[in-house]
Design an enzyme around this catalytic site. Structure first.
Site, PDB file in Angstrom:
ATOM      1  N   LYS A  44      -0.738  -0.583  10.260  1.00  0.00           N
ATOM      2  CA  LYS A  44      -2.130  -0.151  10.458  1.00  0.00           C
ATOM      3  C   LYS A  44      -3.087  -1.157   9.817  1.00  0.00           C
ATOM      4  CE  LYS A  44      -1.725   2.816   6.365  1.00  0.00           C
ATOM      5  NZ  LYS A  44      -1.479   4.213   5.917  1.00  0.00           N
ATOM      6  N   TYR A  89     -26.414 -15.176  -9.523  1.00  0.00           N
ATOM      7  CA  TYR A  89     -27.386 -14.103  -9.340  1.00  0.00           C
ATOM      8  C   TYR A  89     -27.358 -13.155 -10.525  1.00  0.00           C
ATOM      9  CZ  TYR A  89     -27.968 -15.280  -4.379  1.00  0.00           C
ATOM     10  OH  TYR A  89     -28.257 -15.901  -3.201  1.00  0.00           O
TER      11      TYR A  89
HETATM   12  C1  LIG Z   1      -0.224   4.146   5.251  1.00  0.00           C
HETATM   13  C2  LIG Z   1       0.884   5.119   5.418  1.00  0.00           C
HETATM   14  C3  LIG Z   1       2.174   4.822   4.971  1.00  0.00           C
HETATM   15  C4  LIG Z   1       2.499   3.571   4.165  1.00  0.00           C
HETATM   16  O1  LIG Z   1       2.074   3.765   2.831  1.00  0.00           O
HETATM   17  P1  LIG Z   1       2.307   2.629   1.715  1.00  0.00           P
HETATM   18  O2  LIG Z   1       1.863   3.272   0.453  1.00  0.00           O
HETATM   19  O3  LIG Z   1       1.432   1.478   2.099  1.00  0.00           O
HETATM   20  O4  LIG Z   1       3.749   2.307   1.750  1.00  0.00           O
HETATM   21  C5  LIG Z   1       3.178   5.723   5.258  1.00  0.00           C
HETATM   22  N1  LIG Z   1       2.912   6.881   5.924  1.00  0.00           N
HETATM   23  C6  LIG Z   1       1.683   7.203   6.339  1.00  0.00           C
HETATM   24  C7  LIG Z   1       1.464   8.491   7.045  1.00  0.00           C
HETATM   25  C8  LIG Z   1       0.625   6.354   6.094  1.00  0.00           C
HETATM   26  O5  LIG Z   1      -0.601   6.680   6.509  1.00  0.00           O
END
Ligand SMILES: *Cc1c(COP(=O)(O)O)cnc(C)c1O
Length: 380
Positions: free
Chosen positions: A35, A273
């Site tokens: 993702k 800044y």
């Molecule tokens: C993002 C996600 C993962 C992976 O989680 P990590 O902590 O990055 O390993 C697994 N399951 C779901 C449903 C997620 O949304």
């Protein structure tokens, strides 16, 4: 050529981290979570590196379509399920596996019925194990399961009921059961959630999936049939106080740049800044081509580590849109053009994140589209 900032993505490092997952969860199949543009590493880079994964998991339908167009043949799990009824039709067309986290999704399945055997979907019912974000509680989950998995019963059921049951059951090929932990990264963090999932799914046939990175590493009892690693594949830690190297992970992203200018300041002069940093002695200030418009956190405080010319120096002054400044006291050989690493193999992203009050996840995901990406296919 041009601005020296670039992100380097290491395919061998991504592959190494997938091997770590396999070693930790030898009995499970692996959904590599891609993702958010593969946590900033590039969707197609991840597809290339994770060719040995059993499936990919994400939540963006446009990205899922790109994976299919790029030739990914294995399962693709949509972690947040359909967002609207039409997504069911898209899932059928692209052969996507859907997580169903709300009973309304069953109605959506019926609104876009399968036209034939090949359009039946693999679905996973999501249990709310205490995060109270997505997922159904036990009675709702069991009702949904009964509705979807009742195909063999439907044939014998009473007439009006049978029609409804048959319709739903004809929409799916398989039903799995999954949950997502709120606290897998802290000791005792699954003590309630895991038994709740086991109890809620007791006696229901079908594969199980519960483990994110933290659970893959710390809670082998939860591995089940499919694990869902995300951040560990990218070489960052899911834990607040255990580093990625100690977990056997390799950073897959380097954010590299160069010094584009050097200023010499006297004691009492300020930098950047808001004049946030004031020199306590005469020093050289290095100007780095990287700013918050590139994804570097603007709230990183004075003192955040940066590697210049192989030496660890400290951020000096407020991060600007396109540049940041560092105190070169500890890098006396640094010149315009000296190499800079913002994070990567010489400086863990988690360390920069901690200094900036966030987590490695956020920094990698925030890498800005304007940063050129270089893909490395062998260990240099
Ligand atoms: C993002 C996600 C993962 C992976 O989680 P990590 O902590 O990055 O390993 C697994 N399951 C779901 C449903 C997620 O949304």
């Amino acid at each position: 050529m041009g601005r020296p900032l670039r992100a380097c993505i290491s395919i061998p490092a991504l592959q190494h981290n997938l091997h770590r997952v396999r070693a930790l969860a030898p009995g499970a199949r692996v959904w590599a979570v891609v993702k958010a543009n593969a946590y900033g590493h590039g969707l197609l880079n991840a597809m290339e590196a994770f060719g040995a994964a059993d499936g990919l998991a994400l939540l963006e339908f446009d990205a899922a379509q790109r994976l299919r167009e790029a030739g990914w043949q294995r399962p693709i799990l949509m972690l947040e399920g359909p967002f609207e009824p039409a997504d069911v039709a898209l899932a059928r067309r692209l052969r996507l596996t859907l997580a169903l986290h709300d009973p309304v999704h069953l109605d959506w399945l019926a609104m876009h019925p399968a036209l034939g055997e090949a359009e039946r979907l693999d679905v996973w019912l999501k249990f709310n194990s205490g995060m109270n974000r997505l997922g159904m509680r036990a009675p709702v989950l069991r009702d949904a399961y009964d509705a979807l998995a009742a195909a063999p019963l439907a044939a014998q059921a009473a007439a009006p009921l049978a029609a409804q049951v048959r319709l739903l059951a004809a929409q799916v090929r398989s039903v799995g059961l999954l949950t997502h932990f709120a606290n897998a990264d802290v000791p005792g963090g699954i003590d309630q959630a895991w038994p709740a999932f086991v109890a809620a799914t007791q006696g229901l046939a079908g594969p199980r999936s519960a483990s994110n990175s933290a659970a893959i590493i710390d809670h082998p009892a939860t591995h089940g049939d499919w694990v869902r690693p995300g951040v560990m594949l990218y070489g960052a830690t899911p834990f607040a106080s255990r580093d990625a190297a100690g977990l056997g992970l390799r950073p897959a992203m380097r954010l590299d740049s160069e010094l584009i200018a050097i200023q010499t300041v006297s004691a009492g002069e300020s930098v950047g800044y808001g004049s946030l940093f004031t020199a306590d002695a005469a020093m050289r200030i290095g100007v780095v081509a990287c700013g918050y418009a590139d994804g570097y956190p603007r709230h990183a405080p004075v003192g955040t580590p940066v590697i210049v010319d192989g030496r660890r120096v400290r951020l000096a002054g407020r991060v600007a849109m396109d540049m940041l400044m560092v105190d070169l006291t500890d890098a006396p050989g640094a010149r315009v053009g000296s190499p800079v690493q913002l994070w990567g193999d010489r400086l863990p992203i988690d360390e920069v994140a901690q200094a900036a009050g966030t987590i490695g996840y956020e920094l990698m995901c925030a890498l800005a589209p304007r940063v050129p990406v270089v893909v490395e296919r062998s260990d240099g």
